[in-house]
Design a protein around this motif. Structure first.
Motif, PDB file in Angstrom:
ATOM      1  N   ALA A   1       0.832  -1.209   0.000  1.00  0.00           N
ATOM      2  CA  ALA A   1       0.000   0.000   0.000  1.00  0.00           C
ATOM      3  C   ALA A   1       0.864   1.256   0.000  1.00  0.00           C
ATOM      4  O   ALA A   1       0.573   2.237  -0.705  1.00  0.00           O
ATOM      5  CB  ALA A   1      -0.929  -0.008   1.216  1.00  0.00           C
ATOM      6  N   GLU A   2       1.955   1.228   0.787  1.00  0.00           N
ATOM      7  CA  GLU A   2       2.858   2.387   0.828  1.00  0.00           C
ATOM      8  C   GLU A   2       3.515   2.611  -0.530  1.00  0.00           C
ATOM      9  O   GLU A   2       3.635   3.752  -0.996  1.00  0.00           O
ATOM     10  CB  GLU A   2       3.919   2.165   1.902  1.00  0.00           C
ATOM     11  CG  GLU A   2       4.853   3.357   2.084  1.00  0.00           C
ATOM     12  CD  GLU A   2       5.870   3.134   3.185  1.00  0.00           C
ATOM     13  OE1 GLU A   2       6.700   4.028   3.423  1.00  0.00           O
ATOM     14  OE2 GLU A   2       5.835   2.051   3.810  1.00  0.00           O
TER      15      GLU A   2
ATOM     16  N   LEU B   1       2.269   1.730  -3.417  1.00  0.00           N
ATOM     17  CA  LEU B   1       1.235   2.235  -4.315  1.00  0.00           C
ATOM     18  C   LEU B   1       0.970   3.712  -4.066  1.00  0.00           C
ATOM     19  O   LEU B   1       0.805   4.499  -5.016  1.00  0.00           O
ATOM     20  CB  LEU B   1      -0.051   1.427  -4.125  1.00  0.00           C
ATOM     21  CG  LEU B   1      -1.241   1.808  -5.019  1.00  0.00           C
ATOM     22  CD1 LEU B   1      -0.877   1.648  -6.492  1.00  0.00           C
ATOM     23  CD2 LEU B   1      -2.454   0.968  -4.687  1.00  0.00           C
ATOM     24  N   ASN B   2       0.942   4.102  -2.790  1.00  0.00           N
ATOM     25  CA  ASN B   2       0.738   5.519  -2.465  1.00  0.00           C
ATOM     26  C   ASN B   2       1.882   6.377  -2.983  1.00  0.00           C
ATOM     27  O   ASN B   2       1.660   7.481  -3.506  1.00  0.00           O
ATOM     28  CB  ASN B   2       0.597   5.687  -0.949  1.00  0.00           C
ATOM     29  CG  ASN B   2      -0.697   5.105  -0.422  1.00  0.00           C
ATOM     30  OD1 ASN B   2      -1.681   4.986  -1.159  1.00  0.00           O
ATOM     31  ND2 ASN B   2      -0.720   4.731   0.842  1.00  0.00           N
ATOM     32  N   GLN B   3       3.106   5.870  -2.841  1.00  0.00           N
ATOM     33  CA  GLN B   3       4.251   6.614  -3.347  1.00  0.00           C
ATOM     34  C   GLN B   3       4.193   6.750  -4.866  1.00  0.00           C
ATOM     35  O   GLN B   3       4.503   7.810  -5.427  1.00  0.00           O
ATOM     36  CB  GLN B   3       5.548   5.930  -2.922  1.00  0.00           C
ATOM     37  CG  GLN B   3       5.830   6.020  -1.429  1.00  0.00           C
ATOM     38  CD  GLN B   3       7.106   5.316  -1.029  1.00  0.00           C
ATOM     39  OE1 GLN B   3       7.730   4.636  -1.851  1.00  0.00           O
ATOM     40  NE2 GLN B   3       7.508   5.454   0.220  1.00  0.00           N
ATOM     41  N   GLN B   4       3.788   5.659  -5.538  1.00  0.00           N
ATOM     42  CA  GLN B   4       3.664   5.702  -6.992  1.00  0.00           C
ATOM     43  C   GLN B   4       2.590   6.704  -7.412  1.00  0.00           C
ATOM     44  O   GLN B   4       2.790   7.495  -8.356  1.00  0.00           O
ATOM     45  CB  GLN B   4       3.321   4.313  -7.533  1.00  0.00           C
ATOM     46  CG  GLN B   4       3.208   4.256  -9.052  1.00  0.00           C
ATOM     47  CD  GLN B   4       2.886   2.862  -9.543  1.00  0.00           C
ATOM     48  OE1 GLN B   4       2.791   1.924  -8.752  1.00  0.00           O
ATOM     49  NE2 GLN B   4       2.708   2.718 -10.840  1.00  0.00           N
ATOM     50  N   THR B   5       1.443   6.668  -6.704  1.00  0.00           N
ATOM     51  CA  THR B   5       0.372   7.619  -7.019  1.00  0.00           C
ATOM     52  C   THR B   5       0.820   9.058  -6.772  1.00  0.00           C
ATOM     53  O   THR B   5       0.545   9.960  -7.576  1.00  0.00           O
ATOM     54  CB  THR B   5      -0.866   7.303  -6.163  1.00  0.00           C
ATOM     55  OG1 THR B   5      -1.269   5.944  -6.400  1.00  0.00           O
ATOM     56  CG2 THR B   5      -2.015   8.225  -6.520  1.00  0.00           C
ATOM     57  N   ALA B   6       1.514   9.253  -5.645  1.00  0.00           N
ATOM     58  CA  ALA B   6       2.009  10.600  -5.334  1.00  0.00           C
ATOM     59  C   ALA B   6       3.003  11.078  -6.395  1.00  0.00           C
ATOM     60  O   ALA B   6       2.984  12.249  -6.801  1.00  0.00           O
ATOM     61  CB  ALA B   6       2.661  10.614  -3.953  1.00  0.00           C
ATOM     62  N   GLN B   7       3.858  10.165  -6.871  1.00  0.00           N
ATOM     63  CA  GLN B   7       4.821  10.529  -7.906  1.00  0.00           C
ATOM     64  C   GLN B   7       4.113  10.876  -9.209  1.00  0.00           C
ATOM     65  O   GLN B   7       4.487  11.832  -9.904  1.00  0.00           O
ATOM     66  CB  GLN B   7       5.803   9.369  -8.126  1.00  0.00           C
ATOM     67  CG  GLN B   7       6.930   9.697  -9.095  1.00  0.00           C
ATOM     68  CD  GLN B   7       7.805  10.825  -8.596  1.00  0.00           C
ATOM     69  OE1 GLN B   7       8.113  10.894  -7.405  1.00  0.00           O
ATOM     70  NE2 GLN B   7       8.201  11.727  -9.478  1.00  0.00           N
TER      71      GLN B   7
END
Length: 214
Positions: A99-100, A102-108
């Motif tokens: 999940a972390e 995925l969140n980092q990828q989305t944030a990027q």
């Protein structure tokens, strides 16, 4: 008579003592069987006298091994429970890591989109600024050309690129229409060399709208 009675009493007393001893021994054996007391070791010589094999209460009832088995079962169950909890924690850790990530990828991705949007806005603003500056220069050139003799204006126009000439001619028509005056664009076009005038007119027809491209 007195002696006979005395002997009878002694006999009864002895019999009662034997009965009491027998009852005591029977009680001890029964309590030993119920594991209330441990007296098999006391009766072991008597058992051996009659050729019987004595058994300890531990071997007969299996209390100690049973307790050991129960403790071992409890330990195994507790160990299995701890193992399951560890596996569950590991699984949760993996899920949190995923999940972390995925969140980092989305944030990027969002950051990349924001940067791209800012770059587009900067490029658009730069284009608008350039267009506004070019339009201002075209208006200034039209005003200057209107204030000079037509031949001088034509000489200046001929030295320009075709697109610049087209933009100036169209701006001259637009200014004249807005001010209600006569445009000199047709006069300048007629005074140009015939081949150049034809080339400019052909491009004006192929591009009816004003363009900043060269």
């Amino acid at each position: 008579m007195a002696r006979r009675r005395r002997r009878n009493n002694i006999g009864k007393t002895i019999i009662l003592l034997f009965l009491i001893i027998i009852l005591i021994l029977a009680g001890l054996v029964w309590f030993d069987y119920l594991s209330v007391i441990q007296v098999k070791s006391v009766f072991a010589p008597i058992y051996r006298l009659f050729g019987l094999q004595t058994q300890t209460s531990t071997s007969a009832t299996g209390t100690a091994p049973l307790e050991a088995d129960l403790d071992n079962d409890r330990f195994q169950k507790r160990l299995e429970s701890l193992t399951l909890k560890e596996e569950e924690l590991n699984q949760r850790e993996i899920q949190l890591s995923q999940a972390e990530a995925l969140n980092q990828q989305t944030a990027q991705e969002l950051e990349n989109r924001r940067v791209a949007q800012e770059e587009r806005e900067v490029a658009f603003n730069s284009t608008v600024t350039q267009y506004d500056g070019r339009q201002l220069n075209i208006v200034t050139n039209v005003q200057n050309l209107n204030n000079m003799p037509p031949q001088n204006a034509v000489d200046i126009l001929v030295a320009m690129d075709d697109q610049d000439i087209i933009d100036i001619l169209r701006m001259a028509d637009q200014i004249a229409e807005e001010s209600g005056s006569v445009s000199l664009a047709s006069t300048w076009l007629m005074m140009m060399p015939a081949d150049r005038a034809a080339q400019v007119q052909r491009k004006m027809l192929s591009k009816p709208m004003a363009s900043t491209a060269n």
